[in-house]
Write a protein that holds these residues in place. Structure first.
Motif, PDB file in Angstrom:
ATOM      1  N   ARG A 150      20.620 -20.774   6.582  1.00  0.00           N
ATOM      2  CA  ARG A 150      20.895 -21.880   5.638  1.00  0.00           C
ATOM      3  C   ARG A 150      22.178 -21.623   4.866  1.00  0.00           C
ATOM      4  O   ARG A 150      22.958 -22.532   4.620  1.00  0.00           O
ATOM      5  CB  ARG A 150      19.723 -22.071   4.685  1.00  0.00           C
ATOM      6  CG  ARG A 150      18.550 -22.743   5.341  1.00  0.00           C
ATOM      7  CD  ARG A 150      17.401 -22.927   4.358  1.00  0.00           C
ATOM      8  NE  ARG A 150      16.212 -23.255   5.111  1.00  0.00           N
ATOM      9  CZ  ARG A 150      15.487 -24.328   4.910  1.00  0.00           C
ATOM     10  NH1 ARG A 150      15.786 -25.172   3.970  1.00  0.00           N
ATOM     11  NH2 ARG A 150      14.429 -24.561   5.647  1.00  0.00           N
ATOM     12  N   CYS A 152      24.748 -20.242   5.841  1.00  0.00           N
ATOM     13  CA  CYS A 152      25.888 -20.465   6.743  1.00  0.00           C
ATOM     14  C   CYS A 152      26.019 -21.937   7.137  1.00  0.00           C
ATOM     15  O   CYS A 152      26.920 -22.293   7.897  1.00  0.00           O
ATOM     16  CB  CYS A 152      25.748 -19.605   7.993  1.00  0.00           C
ATOM     17  SG  CYS A 152      25.891 -17.834   7.681  1.00  0.00           S
ATOM     18  N   GLY A 153      25.110 -22.790   6.654  1.00  0.00           N
ATOM     19  CA  GLY A 153      25.203 -24.223   6.929  1.00  0.00           C
ATOM     20  C   GLY A 153      24.190 -24.765   7.912  1.00  0.00           C
ATOM     21  O   GLY A 153      24.176 -25.968   8.182  1.00  0.00           O
ATOM     22  N   SER A 155      20.740 -26.230   9.342  1.00  0.00           N
ATOM     23  CA  SER A 155      19.648 -27.056   8.823  1.00  0.00           C
ATOM     24  C   SER A 155      18.510 -27.056   9.828  1.00  0.00           C
ATOM     25  O   SER A 155      18.751 -26.981  11.039  1.00  0.00           O
ATOM     26  CB  SER A 155      20.102 -28.509   8.635  1.00  0.00           C
ATOM     27  OG  SER A 155      21.127 -28.578   7.686  1.00  0.00           O
ATOM     28  N   VAL A 178      23.857 -26.006  13.105  1.00  0.00           N
ATOM     29  CA  VAL A 178      24.973 -26.235  12.187  1.00  0.00           C
ATOM     30  C   VAL A 178      26.044 -26.993  12.960  1.00  0.00           C
ATOM     31  O   VAL A 178      26.296 -26.704  14.132  1.00  0.00           O
ATOM     32  CB  VAL A 178      25.521 -24.913  11.595  1.00  0.00           C
ATOM     33  CG1 VAL A 178      26.025 -23.969  12.667  1.00  0.00           C
ATOM     34  CG2 VAL A 178      26.617 -25.180  10.557  1.00  0.00           C
ATOM     35  N   GLY A 182      29.593 -28.902   8.855  1.00  0.00           N
ATOM     36  CA  GLY A 182      28.671 -28.339   7.876  1.00  0.00           C
ATOM     37  C   GLY A 182      28.769 -26.832   7.736  1.00  0.00           C
ATOM     38  O   GLY A 182      28.073 -26.238   6.922  1.00  0.00           O
ATOM     39  N   PHE A 183      29.649 -26.219   8.517  1.00  0.00           N
ATOM     40  CA  PHE A 183      29.786 -24.762   8.501  1.00  0.00           C
ATOM     41  C   PHE A 183      30.372 -24.292   7.173  1.00  0.00           C
ATOM     42  O   PHE A 183      31.336 -24.852   6.683  1.00  0.00           O
ATOM     43  CB  PHE A 183      30.677 -24.314   9.660  1.00  0.00           C
ATOM     44  CG  PHE A 183      31.104 -22.876   9.588  1.00  0.00           C
ATOM     45  CD1 PHE A 183      30.172 -21.861   9.562  1.00  0.00           C
ATOM     46  CD2 PHE A 183      32.447 -22.546   9.554  1.00  0.00           C
ATOM     47  CE1 PHE A 183      30.560 -20.530   9.500  1.00  0.00           C
ATOM     48  CE2 PHE A 183      32.849 -21.228   9.495  1.00  0.00           C
ATOM     49  CZ  PHE A 183      31.910 -20.225   9.464  1.00  0.00           C
ATOM     50  N   ARG A 184      29.757 -23.249   6.622  1.00  0.00           N
ATOM     51  CA  ARG A 184      30.254 -22.651   5.381  1.00  0.00           C
ATOM     52  C   ARG A 184      30.740 -21.251   5.667  1.00  0.00           C
ATOM     53  O   ARG A 184      29.943 -20.343   5.914  1.00  0.00           O
ATOM     54  CB  ARG A 184      29.153 -22.642   4.324  1.00  0.00           C
ATOM     55  CG  ARG A 184      28.775 -24.048   3.869  1.00  0.00           C
ATOM     56  CD  ARG A 184      27.931 -24.013   2.615  1.00  0.00           C
ATOM     57  NE  ARG A 184      26.541 -23.649   2.822  1.00  0.00           N
ATOM     58  CZ  ARG A 184      25.577 -24.502   3.152  1.00  0.00           C
ATOM     59  NH1 ARG A 184      25.869 -25.764   3.368  1.00  0.00           N
ATOM     60  NH2 ARG A 184      24.338 -24.083   3.281  1.00  0.00           N
TER      61      ARG A 184
END
Length: 186
Positions: A150, A152-153, A155, A178, A182-184
């Motif tokens: 989560r 790291c993006g 879901s 991901v 949405g990637f962090r």
């Protein structure tokens, strides 16, 4: 458009504490030992212990695979083997791939190493390979891994009910993914 040469090249990716290197024959002993660890096997849902010959063959053949990326997770400071990860099931037409990671349970969990390794490989997957979506399965009891994914993006997209039978108990698996958008990164 998928850059298949980015899968063939087998990169080395370096972060602050981990270094991802191509999984190779020199990792056989550590890869095999990790596969014997009961906690690693439980977290990955691996019932059967691999033989040393199977571990050696796996490590020896990863460089030949142009359709996937298998990397050893090593300590950036001393090169010690910490685990391994893979981008696999690459679907060029859909710009997607599966992801799996296994850290050796012997002292390497809970330190953020899996998160750093995941961020490094996702950055490579999205920026160099050209993927749009990376998905994985994780068992619902593995709350630490779910929290890392989560962060790291990833879901949750679905649940596979009773997907794992482990020591007489059934466990669900979660499908998580991901998207590039949405990637962090770290």
């Amino acid at each position: 458009m998928i850059n298949t040469s980015a899968l063939r090249e087998k990169p080395t990716l370096t972060g602050e504490r981990v270094r991802l290197v191509p999984l190779a024959p020199e990792h056989t002993d550590a890869y095999f030992a990790a596969g014997l660890d009961e906690e690693v096997r439980r977290l990955t849902g691996t019932h059967r212990q691999i033989t040393y010959a199977e571990a050696r063959e796996w490590c020896e053949t990863r460089a030949d695979r142009a359709d996937r990326l298998d990397l050893a997770i090593t300590d950036a400071a001393n090169g010690r083997y910490l685990g391994e990860l893979s981008l696999y099931g690459v679907a060029s037409e859909n710009e997607s791939a599966g992801y799996r990671i296994a850290l050796s349970a012997i002292g390497f969990t809970g330190q953020g190493l899996g998160r750093e390794a995941t961020q490094l490989v996702l950055e490579y997957a999205f920026e160099k390979v050209g993927l749009h979506r990376v998905w994985l399965y994780v068992y619902a009891f593995n709350m630490r891994a779910i929290a890392v994914y989560r962060s790291c993006g990833f879901s949750v997209e679905g649940r596979l009910r009773d997907a794992l039978l482990w020591e007489g108990r059934r466990h669900d698996a979660l499908l998580m993914a991901v998207l590039r958008t949405g990637f962090r990164a770290g």
